[in-house]
Design a protein around this motif. Sequence first.
Motif, short mmCIF file in Angstrom:
data_model
loop_
_atom_site.label_atom_id
_atom_site.label_comp_id
_atom_site.label_asym_id
_atom_site.label_seq_id
_atom_site.Cartn_x
_atom_site.Cartn_y
_atom_site.Cartn_z
N ASN A 68 -2.75 7.61 13.68
CA ASN A 68 -2.11 8.73 12.99
C ASN A 68 -3.16 9.32 12.06
O ASN A 68 -3.87 8.59 11.37
CB ASN A 68 -0.92 8.25 12.16
CG ASN A 68 -0.31 9.40 11.38
OD1 ASN A 68 0.32 10.28 11.93
ND2 ASN A 68 -0.55 9.41 10.07
N PHE A 69 -3.27 10.64 12.07
CA PHE A 69 -4.22 11.32 11.19
C PHE A 69 -3.44 12.13 10.16
O PHE A 69 -2.66 13.01 10.52
CB PHE A 69 -5.15 12.23 12.00
CG PHE A 69 -5.94 11.47 13.03
CD1 PHE A 69 -6.97 10.63 12.65
CD2 PHE A 69 -5.61 11.54 14.37
CE1 PHE A 69 -7.68 9.90 13.60
CE2 PHE A 69 -6.31 10.82 15.32
CZ PHE A 69 -7.35 10.01 14.93
N SER A 70 -3.68 11.85 8.89
CA SER A 70 -2.99 12.59 7.83
C SER A 70 -3.69 13.89 7.50
O SER A 70 -3.13 14.73 6.81
CB SER A 70 -2.85 11.71 6.58
OG SER A 70 -4.12 11.31 6.13
N ALA A 71 -4.91 14.07 7.97
CA ALA A 71 -5.63 15.33 7.83
C ALA A 71 -6.41 15.56 9.12
O ALA A 71 -7.22 14.71 9.51
CB ALA A 71 -6.57 15.29 6.63
N ALA A 72 -6.16 16.67 9.77
CA ALA A 72 -6.85 16.96 11.02
C ALA A 72 -8.33 17.20 10.74
O ALA A 72 -8.68 17.87 9.79
CB ALA A 72 -6.23 18.19 11.68
N LEU A 132 0.86 -1.18 0.00
CA LEU A 132 0.00 0.00 0.00
C LEU A 132 0.89 1.23 0.00
O LEU A 132 1.92 1.24 0.68
CB LEU A 132 -0.86 0.07 1.27
CG LEU A 132 -2.02 -0.89 1.46
CD1 LEU A 132 -2.68 -0.63 2.81
CD2 LEU A 132 -3.04 -0.75 0.36
N ASP A 133 0.50 2.26 -0.73
CA ASP A 133 1.23 3.52 -0.62
C ASP A 133 0.67 4.31 0.56
O ASP A 133 -0.32 3.91 1.18
CB ASP A 133 1.20 4.32 -1.92
CG ASP A 133 -0.19 4.80 -2.32
OD1 ASP A 133 -1.06 4.98 -1.45
OD2 ASP A 133 -0.39 5.03 -3.53
N GLU A 134 1.30 5.42 0.88
CA GLU A 134 0.89 6.18 2.07
C GLU A 134 -0.53 6.71 1.94
O GLU A 134 -1.28 6.74 2.91
CB GLU A 134 1.87 7.32 2.35
CG GLU A 134 1.63 7.95 3.69
CD GLU A 134 2.74 8.90 4.10
OE1 GLU A 134 2.54 9.59 5.11
OE2 GLU A 134 3.78 8.95 3.42
N GLY A 135 -0.94 7.12 0.74
CA GLY A 135 -2.31 7.58 0.55
C GLY A 135 -3.32 6.49 0.85
O GLY A 135 -4.32 6.73 1.53
N ALA A 136 -3.05 5.28 0.37
CA ALA A 136 -3.95 4.16 0.62
C ALA A 136 -3.94 3.78 2.10
O ALA A 136 -4.98 3.43 2.66
CB ALA A 136 -3.56 2.96 -0.24
#
Length: 180
Positions: free
Chosen positions: A112-116, A37-41
Amino acid sequence: MSKVRANHVISRSKQPRHGHVFSPASRAYFAWEAGDLDEGALNQRECGKFFPATAGLLTDAYAPSDIPNLPPPPDGKIASANQSTGKMLDQPGTHWRKHEVRAGEVLDISWNFSAAHVTRRWNYFITKQGWDPQKALARDQFDPDPFYFVQINLKPFWEHGDAMVPSNPTTHAVPLPLRE
């Protein structure tokens, strides 16, 4: 061994795919480490509000003014959160890496949240005793109610801004059920 499923609930954003569990490493996190998986996935593993519901546009009984939910993932697409970028996560089988845990142990689960984004609650589910890992994950393989939840009791959400945005990372000390 039972599988723990966390259901993260979003209140302001209708796009509920901005994070992942990294400790203990989730199925998606293991796949990301392996390059599958890439980081976006990886960051599309949140499944939205009200699991195990199957319908969208439901309102929150605790906070009716919160935004209604998007449809949750269907049976067979629970691990991928119904995202095509993670469809390999839905494969049944016993080949998935696991963690040794003990009944009653307190397990620190870190997100971990990639978008708050504003968050109302996290619901933690566990598979039923005797569930069949050779079948795709479906609602009937999980206990119907969360065995643990964390809720932010501020409402309405739009009046509390940053107080409803979880820290990054967010860790919950989750007591596991007393069972095999």
